[in-house]
Structure formats: C-alpha cells, structure tokens
Design an enzyme around this catalytic site. Structure first.
Site, short mmCIF file in Angstrom:
data_model
loop_
_atom_site.label_atom_id
_atom_site.label_comp_id
_atom_site.label_asym_id
_atom_site.label_seq_id
_atom_site.Cartn_x
_atom_site.Cartn_y
_atom_site.Cartn_z
N GLU A 140 39.40 -20.24 45.42
CA GLU A 140 39.20 -19.87 44.01
C GLU A 140 38.82 -18.40 43.83
OE1 GLU A 140 38.78 -24.30 44.14
OE2 GLU A 140 38.00 -22.64 45.36
N HIS A 185 23.99 5.99 56.23
CA HIS A 185 24.86 5.13 55.40
C HIS A 185 24.43 5.12 53.95
CE1 HIS A 185 26.52 1.54 53.55
NE2 HIS A 185 27.38 1.40 54.55
N HIS A 237 25.46 7.18 49.16
CA HIS A 237 25.91 6.79 50.50
C HIS A 237 26.81 7.88 51.08
CE1 HIS A 237 24.95 3.13 48.28
NE2 HIS A 237 24.75 2.51 49.42
#
Length: 676
Positions: A412, A263, A29
């Site tokens: 959580e 990207h 990338h």
C-alpha cells in the site's frame, strides 16, 4: 564533455556552497551534500535535458531527490543553472526563504518533488517513470525522457525501497536511472553497524542493471550514465561509493572526511574548520557564497547547449503536432491538469448497492472515457472493486504500457507513493485502492500528497466494522477520524489540505467521484462500504438531490419545525432514515442530514451551515467510527452514537444489532436524548 579539472572545480564549488549554507544557518546536513556533489554536477552540466526558459516543458528529463536533507547540494547546482541567487542560498532554512531545510516542490525553480521522509522520493521517481512509459505508449516520442533519482543509505534501508525496487524491475523501467550515494555513513552510525546486505545483489535480483563506481570520479560517473542511458530493458542503479564530507579539513590541515559527525550538523559543530575546508576546496573563506567564474562559464555553455537541444525537440514536436493534431490536443489537455468532461448524470447505478460497487460502476465509465487515467490496487482489485476499471482495460506490464491498470502487489505505501509520482510527472490522473483499514500504511503518502497539493485519488473500501467476519484486524474504527484531520489541516495556500468523502448511497457515490475528479488541487479520499446500502429517499431525482453533497453536507429530508437534526455519513444515513420513520410515529419531527465531508461543509457560508444544522438545535449523530468523528458538528450539547472499541468477528448484521447500529436503537437513543 568538459575538462576534468573544471568538472572537479565545479563539484568543489558545490561543496563550498553546501557547507556554507549549513554553517550560516547553524543547522543542516553538510556531509552527504559534499560527497554527492560530483554526481549532480555531472548530471546537470552534461546529461539532464530541460528547458531553462520553460521549466514545465512536458518532455523534460526529471530529477527526483530522495534524501531531502541533502537539499544544499540541489540548491547549489540549481544556482549554477540560474534558479537561485547567492543571497537566497545564504538564507537557507530561514523564514520566507525559497531554500527551506528540505526541498519543496517548485518546478519553476527546478525542484520536481518535496523530499524529506526517506524512501518516498525515489519511489515517486518510479511513478514518474511509469507515467512517462504510459504516456509514450499514447503520445509517442514526445515522452522519450529519462527519469533520474538520487538515493542515500537511509533511503535504501527504508522498507518502501523494497516495493519500489521490486516494481521498477518487474516493469522493466529502462527510462529510470538511480544514483545510490553509498558513503557508508548515516546520522548516528556507520552503515555496517545496521546492515550487512549486498545492495547490488538485491537490485540485480529485482531485475535491475547495477553499475558500481567511484562516486567522486567524474569520468566514472559519465561512463556509468552513458551505459545506463544505453540500457533498453532494465532500470539502472549506479552505486557510487562516495566520501562523506569530501574536502572537509581540520584546523591543523588534516582531513576531516568520512566522519559520522558531519552528517547532521555544521562542520564547525562537528569539529572541522570552515576556513581550512573552503581554502582546501579552492574558495575564499571570506566570501564563500560565490560561483567561480570558470564554473559560471561552464554552466552558461551548458545553457546554450540546452537551448539548441530544446529547439530541436520543439521543432520535432511542432512537426508531430502538425501530423497528429488530435494527439497534440490530448497532450495539451492532459498536461493542463483540467478535469475531464464526464456526463455524470448519465451514469446508471443499480439501486441499493454497496458504495464500493457503485464506485466500480463509475470506474468503468472513467476507464472508457478518461484516456490518461491510471488506476491501481494493492492486490485487492476484485474486493475493493477497482476491477470496475480493470475490466475495461488491462494491466501495465513490462514492454506493454498500453493498458491503464497498475497491479502493485501487496504494498500500500509503495503503491500510493508511486501513484503520487505519476501525479508529479503530469499528464496522468492517478487513483489507488485498498481496504480502509490499510490506509494506516498509506498515511505518509497522504501527507506528502497534501503538502504538495497533488490531486491523487485514494479509494478506500470496507469502511467500517461491517467488514464483519474478518474481525478487528480488518475493521476500521479509528481510521475515519484520523484521515478527516487532513480536512482540518490547511495547506500553504490556506485551503483544506484534503477532501475526504464518505458517500451514503449509490448516487452520492457518483457525485463523490464527480467531486474527486473535479478536485485538481488537493488529494481526495473516497471511503466506501463493503455491504449493500438502501438508497436514500428522493423527492424527484436522487442524483440531482445528491449533487448537494458538493457542499459537504445537505438535508436529505426534513419535517417542518423539526425537533431534532440527525447527522451521519455513509451507510449510517440510511440507518437514520429507518430510525426517523419510527420517531415520526411518535410525533417527533426530524431533519436528516448527510455529511460526506465535514471539512467541505465548514468551508461553506455561515448562512448555509446554519440552514443545514441550525445552531442551538438538538443534534444526534450516528457514526460507525469513533464518536469524536461527528462531535464537532454535534457540539457539546448534542449526542453521538459511535463505536468506542475495536470491532469484533461476526456477520455484519449481527454486529449492527449487537453494537446498536439499527433504526430501533436510533429511535431509543433519540427518545432518551429528548427526554420523551
């Protein structure tokens, strides 16, 4: 401050190396790394305080990278700091290379966290910032460090960022500075195609200081970092508007910047020209893996500056240690990672309690005796019984980190990742609790903790269908077999990647906590019951006999020349004891085995395994989870009684009867299995 021309040249050097690593590997990338180069260059050349000769110095600043796909940016700037060679950069993503596709924890090389799953990296940074505040409250200015984080558009979008942002703002983590690389481009779309939120307003609403800058302007980055360093009440988000693929050129010398295509693939695959790009950035297309001489000199000068800064810090530390020898000894011990000394046998447990209650008893002792432990709960402390810890301390709050309990709210995943960041910071023992069914929300962090070999303690209560009236949404049936897969997965040192323990009674719970605290190399999961459990029989001392759980499985009781071996973990072991009493009345001889951890048991010698569960013997297993939970131990010819469907809403004793988790059904099933 370095000359701006030289700063821009150093950033361009990072861009060349980042693009070249990906190009040579034919994978990676490049675009984001090229856009973010200016920020990491300013950070490492002028702001980040660390000791190049002692990377594990406790008082160092820490940099947490969230978008691990931008690893080339980090490897490049660390090569300027002497942590990687050009040959190592050229081996990006190759077998045996220290430059994997996503950075993996390696403090000696300057990498503070493994990153890849977006959102977790900056959340770990929040945990490190909390740990630093916690330790500063106990050790003073020795922990006066700054935690830096780097996040991308993808990390901002991951839901975990909601929890991380909320908690960092609520706790007023002014020691946390996060750079948001806002380049408006992600892997398959532009940002505005998937979101229209105002990121600045969102973070301001959470209580953050927000600064928006041109993220490719070194002077603006400096100004923002100085402003953030001066902030004394809030975490800071620096929104840096950057250019994806900054400096990329097409073959015709036109700009190839700001394109989605750069990207996630090499520049040439995206349609750009490497030679034109490297030349545009001031490099030699024929020799791209080079640190420019003036850039090398700039970073050498920074190394000398750091040497002076660190020498001053070490001198202050020596004076502090001389004045506070007990505190200094604590600091050394806490950062060594060694397990605390606890008189486990002296912990008094009430008989016949739920293992969550037994855990609460242990937690009360730990809260009193382990000064560097933080316990957390996701808004369930009075139910998962982590309040055993809370009752001996108080919650961490903005401006007051003298307590040791982290109230995470209903989050959580965020809670677990923050606690993992505490572990990564060092000096802190972290544990976090919730209902076992909600371990589903925490699996990404369980995996990262295992991968990084961090000793985070997971406390999971309400372990089975015996949650009862709450019904199937709250009844973990398939969770145990899922989490126990981590005991079968090896880490890169060749060890079980996790220790998972489901204790069978109160004394086995004390032993389970002993094992968890003494396990300093992998995460540990404690699976605890909601309902009371009858204590297992003991010949002399139940605690001493429960210590055999340290081998993963052990014989609770046995008759001579046993006809059958009965296996279970947790509350089902007591049910086997009830069934065994009925079987003995019919003259059937039994061996009862408690298996709190199959993974640990499989790590024992073959002789021990054979002594506990003889090969060729008749085996019956009882599990409140899926039958496959015990199938590996029972074997093809054994029999396992388990739950093969979701649970039901009813009182747990009714469910025991309806689902066959009684001594009477153990008797019936074993008789059928033996053909008697």
């Amino acid at each position: 401050m370095n000359d701006i021309r030289l700063m821009n040249r150093a950033a361009d050097n990072i861009r060349i190396l980042a693009a070249s690593m990906v190009e040579k590997a034919k994978s990676g990338h490049p675009g984001g790394a090229m856009g973010g180069a200016d920020f990491v260059n300013v950070l490492y050349s002028e702001f980040l305080i660390f000791d190049p000769k002692n990377p594990k110095w406790e008082g160092r600043d820490r940099f947490f990278l969230d978008p691990g796909h931008m690893s080339t940016m980090l490897y490049a700037v660390l090569s300027f700091c002497g942590k990687f060679t050009m040959d190592e950069l050229a081996q990006f993503r190759q077998w045996g290379s220290p430059t994997p596709g996503h950075p993996e924890l390696d403090v000696m090389r300057g990498i503070e966290n493994t990153s890849g799953p977006l959102g977790q990296g900056h959340t770990m940074a929040v945990g490190a910032a909390i740990a630093a505040k916690f330790l500063k409250a106990r050790l003073g200015e020795q922990m006066n460090q700054t935690i830096y984080a780097y996040i991308s558009d993808g990390g901002i979008q991951e839901e975990i960022s909601q929890g991380a942002g909320r908690i960092a703002g609520t706790l007023g983590l002014d020691n946390l500075i996060m750079f948001y690389d806002a380049n408006n481009v992600q892997l398959s779309t532009t940002v505005e195609e998937v979101t229209c939120e105002d990121v600045a307003m969102k973070y301001e609403a959470w209580g953050w200081k927000v600064i928006t800058i041109n993220g490719n302007d070194a002077n603006e980055i400096r100004r923002a970092l100085n402003e953030a360093k001066a902030e004394t009440a809030r975490p800071t988000l620096i929104i840096g508007n950057t250019i994806m693929g900054k400096g990329a050129m097409a073959e015709d010398q036109s700009s190839y910047e700001n394109k989605v295509s750069t990207h996630g693939q090499p520049l040439t695959a995206a349609g750009a020209c490497m030679k034109a790009t490297i030349a545009n950035l001031g490099g030699d297309p024929e020799n791209p893996f080079t640190i420019f001489p003036d850039v090398a000199e700039m970073y050498a000068n920074r190394a000398k500056e750091l040497e002076a800064i660190v020498a001053e810090r070490y001198a202050a530390k020596a004076e502090w240690a001389k004045a506070h020898p007990e505190m200094a000894a604590k600091m050394t011990k806490w950062f060594s990672g060694e397990a605390p000394a606890i008189d486990w046998a002296a912990i008094e447990q009430k008989p016949n309690q739920a293992t969550r209650a037994a855990s609460a008893t242990v937690l009360g002792v730990l809260a009193s005796q382990v000064e560097n432990m933080i316990c957390a709960s996701a808004d369930l402390s009075n139910s998962d019984k982590t309040d055993g810890f809370l009752k001996k301390t108080h919650a961490l709050t903005k401006g007051d980190f003298s307590g040791a309990f982290f109230q995470a709210g209903v989050s959580e995943l965020t809670m677990a990742s923050i606690c993992l960041g505490m572990c990564l910071h060092g000096g802190v023992i972290a544990a976090c609790g919730t209902f076992f069914v909600f371990s589903d929300y925490m699996k990404p962090v369980v995996r990262m903790a295992a991968l990084m070999e961090q000793p985070l303690k997971f406390i999971w209560s309400h372990d089975a269908f015996r949650v009862g009236e709450d019904g199937p949404t709250h009844e973990p049936v398939e969770q145990e077999v899922q989490i126990r897969l981590m005991e079968k997965l090896k880490n890169h040192k060749g060890h079980n990647s996790m220790l998972v323990l489901r204790p069978a009674d109160v004394m086995e719970t004390s032993v389970a906590w002993k094992m968890a605290m003494e396990n300093t190399t992998t995460p540990t999961g404690l699976i605890l019951s909601r309902q009371n459990i009858t204590d297992l029989p003991a010949q002399e001392s139940r605690y001493q006999e429960a210590l055999q759980a340290e081998k993963g499985a052990y014989i609770v009781e046995e008759d001579a020349n046993a006809d059958i071996t009965l296996l279970a973990s947790g509350s089902e072991v007591a049910t086997l004891v009830e069934g065994a009493a009925l079987l003995r009345k019919d003259g059937i001889r039994v061996r009862i085995v408690s298996v709190p951890s199959e993974g640990l048991f499989r790590s024992q010698s073959k002789a021990y395994q054979e002594a506990v569960i003889p090969s060729g013997s008749k085996i019956f297993g009882l599990t409140a989870g899926l039958p496959v939970t015990l199938q590996g131990l029972a074997g093809d010819h054994g029999k396992v009684w388990g739950l093969e469907s979701f649970g039901f809403s009813a009182p747990y004793k009714v469910l025991d009867e309806k689902l066959g988790f009684t001594g009477e059904n153990v008797y019936t099933q074993v008789k059928q299995y033996l053909g008697k």
